[in-house]
Structures are given as C-alpha cells and as structure tokens.
Design an enzyme around this catalytic site. Structure first.
Site, PDB file in Angstrom:
ATOM      1  N   VAL A   1      -9.186   7.114   3.092  1.00  0.00           N
ATOM      2  CA  VAL A   1      -9.036   8.187   4.080  1.00  0.00           C
ATOM      3  C   VAL A   1      -7.579   8.631   4.116  1.00  0.00           C
ATOM      4  O   VAL A   1      -6.682   7.807   4.290  1.00  0.00           O
ATOM      5  CB  VAL A   1      -9.467   7.709   5.496  1.00  0.00           C
TER       6      VAL A   1
ATOM      7  N   ALA B   1      -2.597   6.928   5.623  1.00  0.00           N
ATOM      8  CA  ALA B   1      -3.856   6.749   4.884  1.00  0.00           C
ATOM      9  C   ALA B   1      -4.339   5.317   5.064  1.00  0.00           C
ATOM     10  O   ALA B   1      -3.606   4.458   5.570  1.00  0.00           O
ATOM     11  CB  ALA B   1      -3.637   7.030   3.405  1.00  0.00           C
ATOM     12  N   LYS B   2      -5.540   5.058   4.682  1.00  0.00           N
ATOM     13  CA  LYS B   2      -6.053   3.683   4.603  1.00  0.00           C
ATOM     14  C   LYS B   2      -7.257   3.691   3.685  1.00  0.00           C
ATOM     15  O   LYS B   2      -7.963   4.701   3.582  1.00  0.00           O
ATOM     16  CB  LYS B   2      -6.494   3.193   5.992  1.00  0.00           C
ATOM     17  N   GLY B   3      -7.495   2.576   3.020  1.00  0.00           N
ATOM     18  CA  GLY B   3      -8.662   2.513   2.145  1.00  0.00           C
ATOM     19  C   GLY B   3      -9.208   1.111   2.111  1.00  0.00           C
ATOM     20  O   GLY B   3      -8.566   0.165   2.587  1.00  0.00           O
TER      21      GLY B   3
END
Ligand code: NAD
Length: 429
Positions: free
Chosen positions: A73, A118-120
């Site tokens: 994201v 962001a992060k994933g």
C-alpha cells in the site's frame, strides 16, 4: 491552512481501544479538526493512493505449488518516494497495511524527511518456511510489485519477521530486472551491500536522544534519573544501554518472559549478554522478578514502552508512576489512556516522534546509496541527533502554540506539512 468544515467520521470511524490503527486514525481526525483542515485535503489524506493485492505462487521444497497473498500500500507520496516496511505474518491484512502506511506518512513528515508512507506484507508463517522457500517467496513478491518499487517511487525496509537477508534478496531481484545494481531500492540492507552504519541502533538511539531533550525541557537532571524499559529487543535493549551510558539508572527491564526490577540499577550490557546467550531474560539474577504489568507501574522518572501496542490503556493508565513516557513501540498508549495521562501531567513523547530514528537512518541509507559515498558511524549518529533534536523542538513549539499535548502536536505538524505540499502541487487534471 484555509478553514472549512471537516466532516469527521465521514468514513465511519468507530473507536475500538485495542485497535491501534483506529486509535491512530482518531488522532488524525482530531488533529485535522484542530487544524481546520480544508475538506478536500482531508478527503485526500483519508484515502490511500494505491493498494496492490497480489497472489504469489511459490514452488515449495516438496514439489507442490502454494499460493500466498501479498499486499503493498502506498498511502501518500506527495512529499517523496513511499517508505515503509514489509512484514511476513499470518495477521497481515489490507486494512492493517493501509493504516500502517498512513502511520509511516505522518512519521516521515514529523521528522521532515522527504518520503511518503507505505507498507507491505505477505500472509505467511515465515518460521514454517525453509530458507529457500522464503527466498523464492520474497523474490516472487518483489517481482509482483515491481511496477511501484524503485528509489524514486517506493523504498521498502524490514518489519515484523523480515530482516537484512530478505532486503538483500529484494535488492537483488529488483537489480536483475533493471540489469544493474540498484542499492537504493530498499533500506535495512547488510552494510556489505549498501546498508548504513548505525541503522541497527538507530531507533533506540533516537529514543535516547528525545528522552534527554525531554528531561532537559522539564528540568529533570539526567544523571541518576530512573528509567524502566518494557521490551528488550532491538529498540528496548539499545535504548536502555544508551540511556545508562548517559548516566541514567535503568531500574526495570522486561521481555515476553518476565520483568526484572532493581532500584539500585541493572547492568544493561550484562543483561544484553544474558539474552544473547539464553534468548530471554527469564532467570536473570540481578533483580527482583515482576510481571510485565507490574513493571509498567513502578515508580520511575522515565518509562519506555518498547515492546507492543496497547500496553497502557484506560485500565492501567492511572497506575503509571512515571514523569515521562517515550514510546519506543508503535501504539503502546491507547487514545483513551492519552486523556488520563494528560490529566495526570505525564509528558508523553509520541511514537511517530520517539521511534522515528529508524526511518531517519533509513533515509540516510538511501542518500548514501544514491551518492555512492558512505558515511562513518559518527557522521550517521551526529546527523540523526540533529534530526531528532530539531523535530522534538518543532513538536514542542507546535504544542505550545496550539495548547495541545505532544501527540496532537506531532500529528498536527505532520498533517500540516503533507497538506501544504498538496496545496502547492495542486491536483493533476
Ligand atoms: P524485537 O522483536 O527486537 O523486540 C521486541 C521485544 O519485546 C522482545 O524483547 C520481546 O520479548 C518483547 N515482548 C514481546 N511481548 C512482550 C510482552 N507481552 N511484554 C513485554 N515484552 C514483550 O522488536 P523491536 O524491533 O525492538 O520493536 C519493538 C517495537 O518497536 C515494535 O512496536 C516495533 O514496531 C517498534 N519499532 C521498531 C523499530 C525498529 O527499528 N526496530 C522502529 C520503529 C518502531
């Protein structure tokens, strides 16, 4: 910022005290309201820019194909490339990734580094995978989010259950596709392939720096003041060691097995060596054994929760006997507990400020990769110190100007910074 009505709860926010992400979003709303944030910008900042959902086929060692679900994201990239970790965990969901990506956006803005958030993650149990399965999973996940990755667009880092080795595989996979080595595509790499000196200690060091500033601000002498640290992993053990080196007495430490309390002081390096050999604090002899709940409530000048979220809630907030809380972990204090700690006059240094040392040195890693010139550890530490001190005073100033606590001030400052960029850039088309 222009004043206009902010439609709070427009997106159906319901506060669950134990959902740190809802707590974070509630704080976002409060800050937006106090800023009288323009409605259009509020709407933009309430939505992630991009969410990728991907299926990741992996050939397992037994010859069968398993398919894992992965996410990335990008919450907001108005201030620069997206920055945020990748976690491998069964609990990974799109909602959680989105909230954590928003968190990264505010964290980068509060320390004023030129990144978005962001992060994933991948839904998996990494401990059940062999090293080669983990490598294939990482490489295929990387390939499936390749269109967003890049030093100019999205720069991952380690998070829960991911480490330097996984960052090295991501860097290699990306580089193979680009046909040349691109070190700046991830941070938290091993130093031998472009990692930054000082990165491993950076979050704990950042905590130490803001604690020193807070004590000075409050007129509490550093020397001999007491500190309790909950969590004895990367952040907690390093913060404890560095605060001890600055002259503080570490009277309490804890990990998931137990808590150790010793009003005369715990020798931190000795405790670190114990954990290095035995993995956990259990059995550590230099102090009285308490529970993790009890250690939070002992009398101390500074309390550093550096383990988990939601450890100080409306149930135990009134029992806290610290003058300063520095949030090493993300989300250790719930929103209802905030109000109680405020009432009690406890000075809380919020997570997006207190634990921003890690992302700051990640930024330095990215800068060094792009320069192709590597700094000494002294230079890294000095520049980290500058960023943390400047940001701490920015937040304190903001809190005085707006008569709010440091957490609200940190959110207001970061949202204001992101909003200002949106205003300047305008909306394309
Ligand atoms: P870590 O895994 O190295 O250490 C976590 C520590 O917490 C361990 O000592 C563990 O035993 C302890 N712990 C687990 N459950 C506990 C419990 N119930 N009670 C007390 N202790 C418990 O993790 P870390 O990297 O030190 O991260 C700690 C926190 O800091 C997390 O919230 C993380 O998101 C946050 N954080 C870390 C970084 C970083 O650079 N490592 C940066 C920003 C924020």
């Amino acid at each position: 910022m222009e004043s206009s009505h902010v439609p709070l709860r427009e997106y159906g926010i319901v506060l669950d005290e134990h959902n740190p992400f809802e707590g974070m979003m509630q704080r976002f709303d409060r800050a937006a309201e106090l800023l009288s944030l323009d409605t259009g910008i509020y709407r933009i900042l309430r939505h992630p820019e991009k969410q990728i959902i991907t299926s990741i086929p992996v050939m397992m060692d037994n010859g069968e194909v398993e398919v894992f679900r992965g996410y990335r994201v990008l919450y907001n990239t108005s201030r620069g490339p997206a920055k945020g970790g990748i976690r491998f965990d069964l609990g990974v969901t799109l909602d959680e990734m989105t909230a954590l990506a928003a968190w990264m956006t505010w964290k980068c803005a509060v320390v004023d580094i030129p990144f978005g958030g962001a992060k994933g993650g991948v839904v998996c149990e990494p401990y059940r995978l062999s090293t080669s399965e983990l490598e294939r999973l990482t490489r295929r996940y990387t390939a499936s989010i390749l269109e967003v990755l890049g030093p100019e667009s999205d720069v991952p880092a380690p998070d829960v259950n991911t480490n330097e080795q996984i960052m090295a595989w991501i860097m290699d996979t990306y580089s193979m596709h680009k046909r040349h080595t691109v070190t700046a595509v991830v941070t938290g790499k091993p130093v031998a392939i472009g990692g930054s000196r000082g990165r491993r200690e950076a979050t704990g060091r950042g905590v130490m720096i803001v604690v020193k500033e807070a004590l000075q601000q409050l007129g509490i002498p550093l020397n001999g003041s007491r500190v309790v640290v909950q969590g004895f992993g990367n952040v907690g053990s390093i913060a404890a060691r560095l605060l001890e080196a600055e002259g503080m007495t570490v009277v309490g430490i804890s990990d998931k097995t137990c808590a150790i309390w010793n009003p005369m002081g715990i020798p931190v390096s000795d405790a670190i060596e114990w954990v290095r050999q035995k993995r956990f604090l259990e059995g550590y002899p230099h102090g009285e054994v308490l529970t993790n709940e009890q250690i939070l409530e002992v009398e101390t000048d500074v309390l550093v929760p550096a383990a988990l979220e939601n450890v100080i809630t409306r149930k135990n907030a009134r029992n806290i006997r610290a003058r300063v809380i520095a949030e090493g972990a993300n989300g250790p204090v719930t929103a209802p507990a905030d109000a109680i700690l405020d009432e009690m006059g406890i000075f809380v240094i919020p997570d997006i400020m207190a634990n921003a040392g890690g992302v700051t040195v990640s930024y330095f890693e990215w800068v060094q990769n792009r320069e192709g010139y590597y700094w000494s550890e002294e230079v890294v530490n000095e520049r980290l110190r500058d960023v943390m001190i400047r940001s701490f005073h920015d937040v304190v100033r903001y809190s005085k100007q707006h008569s709010v606590n440091l957490r609200t001030a940190a959110y207001m400052l970061s949202i204001d910074r992101v909003a200002a960029v949106h205003k300047m850039r305008g909306i394309y088309a």
